[in-house]
Motif scaffolding. Structure first.
Motif, short mmCIF file in Angstrom:
data_model
loop_
_atom_site.label_atom_id
_atom_site.label_comp_id
_atom_site.label_asym_id
_atom_site.label_seq_id
_atom_site.Cartn_x
_atom_site.Cartn_y
_atom_site.Cartn_z
N ILE A 138 0.82 -1.21 0.00
CA ILE A 138 0.00 0.00 0.00
C ILE A 138 0.86 1.27 0.00
CG2 ILE A 138 -1.65 1.35 1.36
CD1 ILE A 138 -2.95 -1.27 2.21
N PHE A 139 1.83 1.31 0.89
CA PHE A 139 2.69 2.49 0.96
C PHE A 139 3.41 2.74 -0.36
CE2 PHE A 139 6.97 4.20 1.69
CZ PHE A 139 6.66 5.42 2.27
N ASP A 140 4.00 1.69 -0.91
CA ASP A 140 4.73 1.83 -2.17
C ASP A 140 3.79 2.20 -3.32
OD1 ASP A 140 7.11 1.21 -0.92
OD2 ASP A 140 7.04 -0.92 -1.45
N ALA A 141 2.57 1.70 -3.28
CA ALA A 141 1.59 2.02 -4.33
C ALA A 141 1.19 3.49 -4.26
CB ALA A 141 0.36 1.12 -4.21
N VAL A 142 1.02 4.01 -3.05
CA VAL A 142 0.71 5.44 -2.89
C VAL A 142 1.85 6.28 -3.44
CG1 VAL A 142 0.40 7.32 -1.22
CG2 VAL A 142 -0.86 5.18 -0.94
N ALA A 148 11.60 12.00 -1.11
CA ALA A 148 12.04 11.47 0.18
C ALA A 148 11.35 12.21 1.32
CB ALA A 148 13.56 11.59 0.31
N GLU A 149 11.22 13.53 1.18
CA GLU A 149 10.53 14.32 2.19
C GLU A 149 9.06 13.92 2.29
OE1 GLU A 149 8.95 18.84 2.15
OE2 GLU A 149 11.13 18.67 2.19
N ILE A 150 8.42 13.77 1.16
CA ILE A 150 7.02 13.35 1.14
C ILE A 150 6.88 11.95 1.73
CG2 ILE A 150 5.09 12.75 -0.39
CD1 ILE A 150 6.15 14.92 -2.32
N SER A 151 7.79 11.08 1.35
CA SER A 151 7.74 9.68 1.79
C SER A 151 7.82 9.57 3.31
CB SER A 151 8.90 8.91 1.14
OG SER A 151 8.98 7.60 1.64
N GLU A 152 8.72 10.32 3.92
CA GLU A 152 8.87 10.26 5.38
C GLU A 152 7.58 10.65 6.09
OE1 GLU A 152 12.13 12.65 6.58
OE2 GLU A 152 13.65 11.39 5.61
N GLN A 153 6.93 11.68 5.60
CA GLN A 153 5.70 12.15 6.24
C GLN A 153 4.55 11.16 6.04
OE1 GLN A 153 5.03 16.59 5.80
NE2 GLN A 153 6.71 16.32 4.34
N ILE A 154 4.43 10.67 4.83
CA ILE A 154 3.33 9.74 4.53
C ILE A 154 3.53 8.43 5.27
CG2 ILE A 154 2.24 8.38 2.71
CD1 ILE A 154 2.72 10.71 0.83
N TYR A 155 4.78 8.00 5.37
CA TYR A 155 5.08 6.74 6.06
C TYR A 155 4.61 6.78 7.51
CZ TYR A 155 7.73 2.74 7.75
OH TYR A 155 8.08 1.55 8.31
N GLY A 182 1.97 2.03 7.95
CA GLY A 182 3.38 2.28 8.22
C GLY A 182 3.88 1.56 9.44
N GLY A 183 3.03 1.45 10.44
CA GLY A 183 3.44 0.82 11.69
C GLY A 183 3.84 -0.63 11.53
N THR A 184 3.30 -1.30 10.51
CA THR A 184 3.61 -2.72 10.31
C THR A 184 4.93 -2.89 9.57
OG1 THR A 184 2.44 -2.82 8.20
CG2 THR A 184 1.16 -3.24 10.19
N ARG A 185 5.51 -1.77 9.06
CA ARG A 185 6.71 -1.89 8.24
C ARG A 185 7.88 -1.12 8.82
NH1 ARG A 185 6.45 0.50 3.37
NH2 ARG A 185 7.63 -1.11 2.29
N ARG A 186 7.72 -0.52 9.99
CA ARG A 186 8.78 0.36 10.49
C ARG A 186 10.08 -0.39 10.77
NH1 ARG A 186 4.54 3.45 13.66
NH2 ARG A 186 4.14 5.21 12.29
N SER A 187 9.96 -1.66 11.08
CA SER A 187 11.19 -2.42 11.36
C SER A 187 12.08 -2.53 10.13
CB SER A 187 10.82 -3.83 11.85
OG SER A 187 10.07 -4.53 10.86
N ALA A 188 11.47 -2.31 8.96
CA ALA A 188 12.25 -2.44 7.73
C ALA A 188 12.91 -1.12 7.35
CB ALA A 188 11.34 -2.91 6.57
#
Length: 208
Positions: free
Chosen positions: A90-94, A188-195, A201-207
């Motif tokens: 989902i995150f990568d698709a957004v 990268a700036e947008i990605s950090e905020q959206i993540y 996002g919480g399910t992928r933070r370890s990565a």
């Protein structure tokens, strides 16, 4: 006397042909010189029409920029939606939806920032402004479609998140502090905020 269908069709084709010439002329001049350095007379001359005819299609240089950028934005959004459909995460698709929009906006930085300003402060009843706002709505709808893959999200919440994502994207592109940043740096700036924003996002933070 009724107007023959052939005459109506020919008139519409002529109008479209002139619009295409105007759009092509404005796009070339804006890309080469920037919107602030181009006059409507130069655009009319390059399109081989009179300025009076030009103003039938766009009353201001801002409307001409919208005419050009709307077409590019629509193509970028279509590209992003297609890319997102093939990405299960989902995150990568957004981010796949956002990337071509940012790339499109940053091809000519001053033009891109002026375009965003026209969207925000322009007359929403003017056709080109209305089309630009419609593209913003379509961008959010594309993001909603991706977010709704998460069964935990209700549509209302997905729509709210999409609206925030859109705001983050537009602010990052328009911010004066980001003028010298590359496309990748802005992404990268947008990605950090959206993540951090999206619940997935919480399910992928370890990565990260």
């Amino acid at each position: 006397m009724s107007v023959a269908p052939q005459s109506v069709g020919r008139r519409e084709r002529n109008k479209q042909h002139k619009l295409d010439r105007i759009t092509a002329a404005a796009a070339e001049l804006f890309a080469e010189h920037g919107v602030d350095e181009v006059t409507t007379q130069q655009i009319a001359d390059k399109a081989d029409i009179g300025t009076g005819t030009l103003f039938l299609y766009a009353k201001t240089k801002g409307e001409l920029l919208l005419l050009v950028q709307n077409s590019s934005y629509a193509d970028a959004l279509a590209k992003g939606r297609t890319a997102a459909e093939a990405i299960p995460d989902i995150f990568d698709a957004v981010m796949a939806i956002i990337r071509p929009v940012v790339e499109c906006n940053r091809k000519q930085i001053d033009n891109g920032r002026t375009y965003l300003r026209e969207i925000v402060f322009g007359d929403p009843e003017e056709p080109q402004h209305r089309d630009a706002l419609g593209l913003s709505v379509r961008t959010e709808a594309a993001i909603v479609d991706v977010l709704m893959r998460d069964p935990r999200l209700e549509h209302r919440n997905a729509a709210t998140l999409a609206h925030i994502v859109s705001a983050i994207m537009f602010l990052s592109m328009a911010a004066t502090i980001n003028i010298s940043k590359s496309v990748d740096e802005i992404l990268a700036e947008i990605s950090e905020q959206i993540y951090l924003l999206l619940p997935i996002g919480g399910t992928r933070r370890s990565a990260h």
